[in-house]
Design an enzyme around this catalytic site. Structure first.
Site, short mmCIF file in Angstrom:
data_model
loop_
_atom_site.label_atom_id
_atom_site.label_comp_id
_atom_site.label_asym_id
_atom_site.label_seq_id
_atom_site.Cartn_x
_atom_site.Cartn_y
_atom_site.Cartn_z
N ARG A 78 144.22 48.37 68.23
CA ARG A 78 145.19 49.09 69.06
C ARG A 78 146.05 48.04 69.77
O ARG A 78 145.54 47.22 70.54
CB ARG A 78 144.46 49.97 70.06
CG ARG A 78 145.37 50.66 71.03
CD ARG A 78 144.67 51.66 71.95
NE ARG A 78 145.66 52.17 72.86
CZ ARG A 78 145.74 51.88 74.16
NH1 ARG A 78 144.82 51.13 74.74
NH2 ARG A 78 146.72 52.35 74.89
N HIS A 122 153.67 50.38 76.66
CA HIS A 122 152.62 49.87 77.54
C HIS A 122 153.31 49.09 78.66
O HIS A 122 153.16 47.88 78.79
CB HIS A 122 151.64 49.01 76.74
CG HIS A 122 150.30 48.80 77.40
ND1 HIS A 122 149.09 49.12 76.82
CD2 HIS A 122 149.98 48.28 78.61
CE1 HIS A 122 148.09 48.80 77.62
NE2 HIS A 122 148.60 48.28 78.72
N GLU A 167 148.77 55.15 79.74
CA GLU A 167 148.50 55.31 81.18
C GLU A 167 149.76 55.60 82.00
O GLU A 167 150.16 54.79 82.87
CB GLU A 167 147.79 54.08 81.72
CG GLU A 167 146.50 53.76 81.00
CD GLU A 167 145.77 52.53 81.57
OE1 GLU A 167 146.35 51.83 82.41
OE2 GLU A 167 144.62 52.30 81.18
N ASN A 293 141.29 56.09 78.67
CA ASN A 293 140.90 54.74 79.09
C ASN A 293 139.95 54.92 80.26
O ASN A 293 140.34 55.45 81.30
CB ASN A 293 142.12 53.92 79.52
CG ASN A 293 143.04 53.62 78.35
OD1 ASN A 293 142.71 53.90 77.19
ND2 ASN A 293 144.21 53.06 78.63
N TYR A 295 137.19 53.11 82.89
CA TYR A 295 136.63 51.87 83.45
C TYR A 295 135.59 52.14 84.53
O TYR A 295 134.59 51.45 84.63
CB TYR A 295 137.74 50.99 84.05
CG TYR A 295 138.61 50.39 82.97
CD1 TYR A 295 138.26 49.18 82.39
CD2 TYR A 295 139.75 51.03 82.50
CE1 TYR A 295 139.03 48.61 81.37
CE2 TYR A 295 140.53 50.48 81.49
CZ TYR A 295 140.15 49.27 80.93
OH TYR A 295 140.91 48.72 79.92
N GLU A 353 140.35 52.60 75.70
CA GLU A 353 140.05 51.35 76.42
C GLU A 353 138.75 51.53 77.18
O GLU A 353 138.53 52.59 77.80
CB GLU A 353 141.13 50.99 77.45
CG GLU A 353 142.41 50.45 76.87
CD GLU A 353 143.44 50.11 77.95
OE1 GLU A 353 143.06 49.78 79.09
OE2 GLU A 353 144.64 50.19 77.62
O1 IFM Z 1 144.72 45.42 81.41
C1 IFM Z 1 144.80 46.78 81.67
C2 IFM Z 1 145.56 47.50 80.57
O2 IFM Z 1 146.83 46.97 80.41
C3 IFM Z 1 145.68 48.96 80.88
N1 IFM Z 1 144.42 49.54 81.21
C4 IFM Z 1 143.57 48.86 82.14
C5 IFM Z 1 143.42 47.40 81.76
C6 IFM Z 1 142.52 46.67 82.78
O3 IFM Z 1 143.06 46.75 84.05
#
Ligand code: IFM
Length: 446
Positions: A78, A122, A167, A293, A295, A353
């Site tokens: 990706r 992006h 995002e 995504n 985290y 992500e």
């Molecule tokens: O590095 C970023 C990415 O560009 C977009 N999503 C979160 C990642 C980590 O912060």
């Protein structure tokens, strides 16, 4: 073969990156400036005054970097296309050198039998559009659809999957409310207007992508987190609900149900975006996938002293946190997707992500990022549980292939499976690279 085996063999494992974070070469072969080139010049905007003029120099080292993908044994890569490399003026001039750059990458990926998963946006809006008002100016929608048509007309079905935006929450909220991403404003009304234009650009580009690449899958990538109440107190429960509606549902509900969350409309009536008849229908263009995504989660407490949000997020004491200060909370991924699945008719999902920043150190022998190995292992286990639960989850992409320019944090934060020595441009596999390679091999071999 039973259904579970089918799911295992068709499930996509990949890694992700983005143009501005890795390419460098910002001023050659016809590329024009983006809002992030400008933002990097702003005093104090980026930690240590870093910029992405060179970063991983992937623009020159891409062949070597794609070999890393081959070694990892991933099914897909990706990556994003830099809008300012491709459409270089307000008049719509197309830069063939920019398209050629991505063509070589796509060709090499095919040669390695790795599927190209392209993200169109992006965050690197061409500065010439920002000079016209950027995402605040509705004309940006037409410019994005044109850019999407140029790219998809050129590459068509050579690309397995097109995501319109990465995002949009970050572009709108970090860029226009928190003020920590380009272009760096702090105004909720603007943030919501920008959010609307982003979603509209996505929705209007979708039919164009489908027409130009009928066999590819098309969708959008959102960053989502569960917003858990910090306690059972009614104030905290309500604050968590508000935070969820403002940050997650503000993007999901228009895409899936053609409306913005009523709670937010009631709370900030003066900030509602200007829209035109037909906008919401365009935004709900059918999706082949939503990329998530993931985290961390947010744990929310009501906080009236916070006059922008009315709440604050707090990490529980003793929690494990990443170098970004984000709580490690794999269960949040399970809860998030389970709840979305109850609330909406979802299209197929991808985890586009997932990863963590750590204080990786190279001792000339190895990079022992065992914390990242645990992080990945635990999240991959959640992915397995979600599939077993019946969620239509089609793929998982680790963020990121290699360390890179982490936006406002510059080069201070390392997310890669490969360590980058920015002095020598050497890539060194971390323990997590070996782990991921092994995981894919074993899972696919089952
Ligand atoms: O590095 C970023 C990415 O560009 C977009 N999503 C979160 C990642 C980590 O912060």
């Amino acid at each position: 073969m039973n259904k579970n085996n089918d799911v295992v063999s068709s499930f996509i494992y990949g890694v992700a990156s983005s143009a501005f974070q890795i390419e460098g070469a910002t001023a050659i072969d016809g590329r024009v400036d983006s809002i992030w080139d400008t933002f990097c010049q702003k005093e104090g905007a980026i930690l240590n005054g870093d910029n992405a003029d060179v970063t991983c120099d992937y623009y020159h080292l891409w062949e070597r970097d794609l070999e890393l993908l081959k070694n990892l044994g991933v099914d897909a890569y990706r990556f994003s296309i830099a809008w300012p490399r491709v459409v270089t003026s307000l008049d719509g001039d197309v830069n063939n050198e920019g398209l050629d750059f991505y063509q070589q990458i796509i060709d090499r990926l095919h040669y390695y039998s790795i599927k190209p998963y392209v993200t169109l946006y992006h965050w690197d809006l061409p500065q010439y559009l920002e000079d016209q008002g950027g995402w605040l100016n509705r004309d940006v929608v037409t410019a994005f659809v044109y850019y999407a048509s140029v790219v998809s007309d050129y590459f068509g079905d050579q690309v397995a999957s097109y995501a319109t935006l990465n995002e949009p929450w970050c572009s709108a909220m970090l860029g226009y409310l928190h003020g920590i991403h380009a272009p760096g404003f702090q105004n909720r009304r603007q943030a919501l207007q920008v959010g609307h234009h982003l979603l509209l650009a996505h929705g209007k580009a979708m039919p164009v992508l489908r027409q130009n690449a009928p066999n590819a899958s098309h969708g959008i990538v959102l960053n989502l987190s569960p917003y858990d109440a910090g306690s059972d107190k009614q104030d905290d429960v309500l604050a968590a609900k508000l935070a969820d509606e403002e940050n997650n549902q503000w993007f999901l509900q228009p895409l899936l149900e053609a409306k913005y969350p009523q709670v937010i409309i009631d709370k900030y009536p003066e900030c509602m975006p200007k829209m035109r008849a037909g906008d919401m229908e365009a935004i709900t263009a059918p999706l082949d996938f939503i990329g998530i995504n993931y985290y961390t989660r947010q744990r929310i407490f009501c906080d009236e002293s916070n006059d922008v949000f009315g709440y604050r997020s707090e990490i529980p004491e003793d929690s494990e946190v990443t170098a970004m200060g984000w709580e490690v909370y794999p269960e949040g991924l399970f809860n998030l997707i389970s709840e979305l699945n109850e609330r909406y008719q979802l299209p197929p999902l991808l985890i586009t992500e997932n990863g963590m920043a750590a204080d990786d150190e190279y001792d000339e022998v190895q990079i022992n990022d065992s914390v990242r190995v645990s992080y990945l292992r635990e999240h991959l286990y959640v992915v397995k549980r979600l599939i077993e639960k019946g969620i239509d989850l089609r793929g998982y992409f680790a963020w990121s292939l290699m360390d890179n320019f982490e936006w406002a944090e510059g080069f201070d934060k390392r997310f890669g499976l490969y360590y980058v020595d920015y002095e020598t441009q050497e890539r060194i596999p971390k323990l997590s690279a070996y782990f991921y390679k092994d995981y894919i091999e074993k899972t696919k071999g089952q």
